[in-house]
Design a protein around this motif. Sequence first.
Motif, PDB file in Angstrom:
ATOM      1  N   GLY A  42       0.802  -1.218   0.000  1.00 19.09           N
ATOM      2  CA  GLY A  42       0.000   0.000   0.000  1.00 19.09           C
ATOM      3  C   GLY A  42       0.829   1.259   0.000  1.00 19.09           C
ATOM      4  N   PRO A  43       0.212   2.400   0.286  1.00 20.01           N
ATOM      5  CA  PRO A  43       0.914   3.678   0.260  1.00 20.01           C
ATOM      6  C   PRO A  43       2.086   3.792   1.234  1.00 20.01           C
ATOM      7  N   GLY A  44       2.142   2.953   2.263  1.00 19.52           N
ATOM      8  CA  GLY A  44       3.268   2.958   3.205  1.00 19.52           C
ATOM      9  C   GLY A  44       4.485   2.233   2.666  1.00 19.52           C
ATOM     10  N   VAL A  45       4.451   1.740   1.446  1.00 21.32           N
ATOM     11  CA  VAL A  45       5.481   1.041   0.684  1.00 21.32           C
ATOM     12  C   VAL A  45       5.669  -0.401   1.166  1.00 21.32           C
ATOM     13  N   LEU A  46       6.146  -0.630   2.387  1.00 26.58           N
ATOM     14  CA  LEU A  46       6.373  -1.995   2.872  1.00 26.58           C
ATOM     15  C   LEU A  46       5.425  -2.332   4.016  1.00 26.58           C
ATOM     16  N   PHE A  47       5.461  -1.562   5.088  1.00 25.03           N
ATOM     17  CA  PHE A  47       4.597  -1.763   6.250  1.00 25.03           C
ATOM     18  C   PHE A  47       4.242  -0.406   6.826  1.00 25.03           C
ATOM     19  N   SER A  48       3.004  -0.268   7.289  1.00 26.60           N
ATOM     20  CA  SER A  48       2.618   0.983   7.958  1.00 26.60           C
ATOM     21  C   SER A  48       1.464   0.739   8.926  1.00 26.60           C
ATOM     22  N   ALA A  49       1.403   1.572   9.947  1.00 23.67           N
ATOM     23  CA  ALA A  49       0.287   1.629  10.882  1.00 23.67           C
ATOM     24  C   ALA A  49      -0.458   2.919  10.567  1.00 23.67           C
ATOM     25  N   ASN A  50      -1.781   2.842  10.435  1.00 23.67           N
ATOM     26  CA  ASN A  50      -2.557   3.969   9.929  1.00 23.67           C
ATOM     27  C   ASN A  50      -3.807   4.224  10.756  1.00 23.67           C
ATOM     28  N   ILE A  51      -4.294   5.444  10.667  1.00 24.83           N
ATOM     29  CA  ILE A  51      -5.600   5.785  11.214  1.00 24.83           C
ATOM     30  C   ILE A  51      -6.390   6.444  10.093  1.00 24.83           C
ATOM     31  N   ASP A  52      -7.637   6.013   9.949  1.00 25.34           N
ATOM     32  CA  ASP A  52      -8.521   6.496   8.891  1.00 25.34           C
ATOM     33  C   ASP A  52      -9.779   7.028   9.564  1.00 25.34           C
ATOM     34  N   ARG A  53     -10.226   8.204   9.153  1.00 25.03           N
ATOM     35  CA  ARG A  53     -11.403   8.803   9.787  1.00 25.03           C
ATOM     36  C   ARG A  53     -12.281   9.443   8.719  1.00 25.03           C
ATOM     37  N   ARG A  54     -13.589   9.222   8.835  1.00 25.50           N
ATOM     38  CA  ARG A  54     -14.573   9.860   7.964  1.00 25.50           C
ATOM     39  C   ARG A  54     -14.790  11.291   8.443  1.00 25.50           C
ATOM     40  N   PHE A  55     -15.035  12.203   7.520  1.00 23.62           N
ATOM     41  CA  PHE A  55     -15.235  13.607   7.862  1.00 23.62           C
ATOM     42  C   PHE A  55     -16.631  13.874   8.449  1.00 23.62           C
ATOM     43  N   LYS A  56     -17.599  13.006   8.145  1.00 23.73           N
ATOM     44  CA  LYS A  56     -18.946  13.128   8.717  1.00 23.73           C
ATOM     45  C   LYS A  56     -19.208  11.930   9.610  1.00 23.73           C
ATOM     46  N   LYS A  57     -20.271  11.985  10.386  1.00 22.93           N
ATOM     47  CA  LYS A  57     -20.573  10.934  11.374  1.00 22.93           C
ATOM     48  C   LYS A  57     -21.207   9.720  10.703  1.00 22.93           C
ATOM     49  N   THR A  58     -20.422   9.032   9.903  1.00 15.77           N
ATOM     50  CA  THR A  58     -20.843   7.826   9.206  1.00 15.77           C
ATOM     51  C   THR A  58     -19.595   7.026   8.853  1.00 15.77           C
ATOM     52  N   ASN A  59     -19.781   5.783   8.467  1.00 15.25           N
ATOM     53  CA  ASN A  59     -18.626   4.992   8.031  1.00 15.25           C
ATOM     54  C   ASN A  59     -18.438   5.056   6.524  1.00 15.25           C
ATOM     55  N   LEU A  60     -19.272   5.841   5.830  1.00 16.70           N
ATOM     56  CA  LEU A  60     -19.180   6.003   4.379  1.00 16.70           C
ATOM     57  C   LEU A  60     -18.876   7.461   4.050  1.00 16.70           C
ATOM     58  N   GLY A  61     -18.495   7.721   2.792  1.00 16.93           N
ATOM     59  CA  GLY A  61     -18.279   9.083   2.334  1.00 16.93           C
ATOM     60  C   GLY A  61     -16.819   9.523   2.410  1.00 16.93           C
ATOM     61  N   TRP A  62     -16.629  10.844   2.418  1.00 17.95           N
ATOM     62  CA  TRP A  62     -15.283  11.427   2.401  1.00 17.95           C
ATOM     63  C   TRP A  62     -14.575  11.239   3.734  1.00 17.95           C
ATOM     64  N   GLY A  63     -13.258  10.999   3.637  1.00 14.19           N
ATOM     65  CA  GLY A  63     -12.437  10.860   4.826  1.00 14.19           C
ATOM     66  C   GLY A  63     -10.970  10.991   4.471  1.00 14.19           C
ATOM     67  N   GLY A  64     -10.136  10.680   5.412  1.00 15.83           N
ATOM     68  CA  GLY A  64      -8.700  10.759   5.178  1.00 15.83           C
ATOM     69  C   GLY A  64      -7.966   9.753   6.041  1.00 15.83           C
ATOM     70  N   ARG A  65      -6.732   9.513   5.668  1.00 17.88           N
ATOM     71  CA  ARG A  65      -5.895   8.594   6.434  1.00 17.88           C
ATOM     72  C   ARG A  65      -4.501   9.169   6.547  1.00 17.88           C
ATOM     73  N   VAL A  66      -3.836   8.821   7.622  1.00 19.10           N
ATOM     74  CA  VAL A  66      -2.443   9.187   7.818  1.00 19.10           C
ATOM     75  C   VAL A  66      -1.790   8.004   8.522  1.00 19.10           C
ATOM     76  N   GLY A  67      -0.544   7.743   8.172  1.00 19.41           N
ATOM     77  CA  GLY A  67       0.135   6.592   8.754  1.00 19.41           C
ATOM     78  C   GLY A  67       1.613   6.843   8.983  1.00 19.41           C
ATOM     79  N   LEU A  68       2.235   5.852   9.553  1.00 19.25           N
ATOM     80  CA  LEU A  68       3.668   5.869   9.799  1.00 19.25           C
ATOM     81  C   LEU A  68       4.195   4.501   9.410  1.00 19.25           C
ATOM     82  N   GLY A  69       5.156   4.470   8.488  1.00 14.90           N
ATOM     83  CA  GLY A  69       5.648   3.204   7.973  1.00 14.90           C
ATOM     84  C   GLY A  69       7.149   3.070   8.023  1.00 14.90           C
ATOM     85  N   PHE A  70       7.607   1.961   7.502  1.00 15.64           N
ATOM     86  CA  PHE A  70       9.020   1.606   7.533  1.00 15.64           C
ATOM     87  C   PHE A  70       9.342   0.837   6.261  1.00 15.64           C
ATOM     88  N   VAL A  71      10.501   1.120   5.674  1.00 19.50           N
ATOM     89  CA  VAL A  71      10.955   0.377   4.497  1.00 19.50           C
ATOM     90  C   VAL A  71      12.475   0.316   4.504  1.00 19.50           C
TER      91      VAL A  71
END
Length: 179
Positions: A42-71
């Motif tokens: 995935g986007p972390g190249v080899l391994f990453s730990a990520n958090i993903d959050r929706r911008f509205k109070k639902t599990n669908l729709g627009w959101g974002g993710r940020v992570g920290l990985g290692f390669v």
Amino acid sequence: MKKVLSAIAIACLSVSSVSAQQTTTENPPSVGQTTFFAELGGPGVLFSANIDRRFKKTNLGWGGRVGLGFVSGNYYDWEKNTYDQMSIVTVPVQVNYVFGKGESPHTFEVGAGATFLGKRIDVFDNFMDSGRTSVMGTAAFMYRRQPKNGGFTWRIGFTPFIYDGYIQASAGVSVGYAF
């Protein structure tokens, strides 16, 4: 790189404190809106730990993710005339949209963003410069199984990298927990 990581950490803490202040008994938080996951590839190249959050109070729709990985990768040391190994930190950041129907746990995620690499290394045999930070564009086309009310979740899909005018095919698989 430290400034980028510090800015991301401050942004995450700010979002958490703002949402905590808005929570009332009349407007409870949505279960399944936030997901923590570990990803191979995935986007972390080899391994990453990520958090993903929706911008509205639902599990669908627009959101974002940020992570920290290692390669880790190999590079050629011209002075020693040998190959050496270098390990770096990766920071994948994406905006994504999750498509799905009502109560169904079966969803599809489409996302785009960037991965910041601590130093530029020979990850896909295309570039080599071990002295500076670099950025690769990323995309994600993922099947995501995530129960509406939170719990165990997993994702699998196509996650290409875009850099120097090339598109490098890649894949990712992740497991996590939605809450």
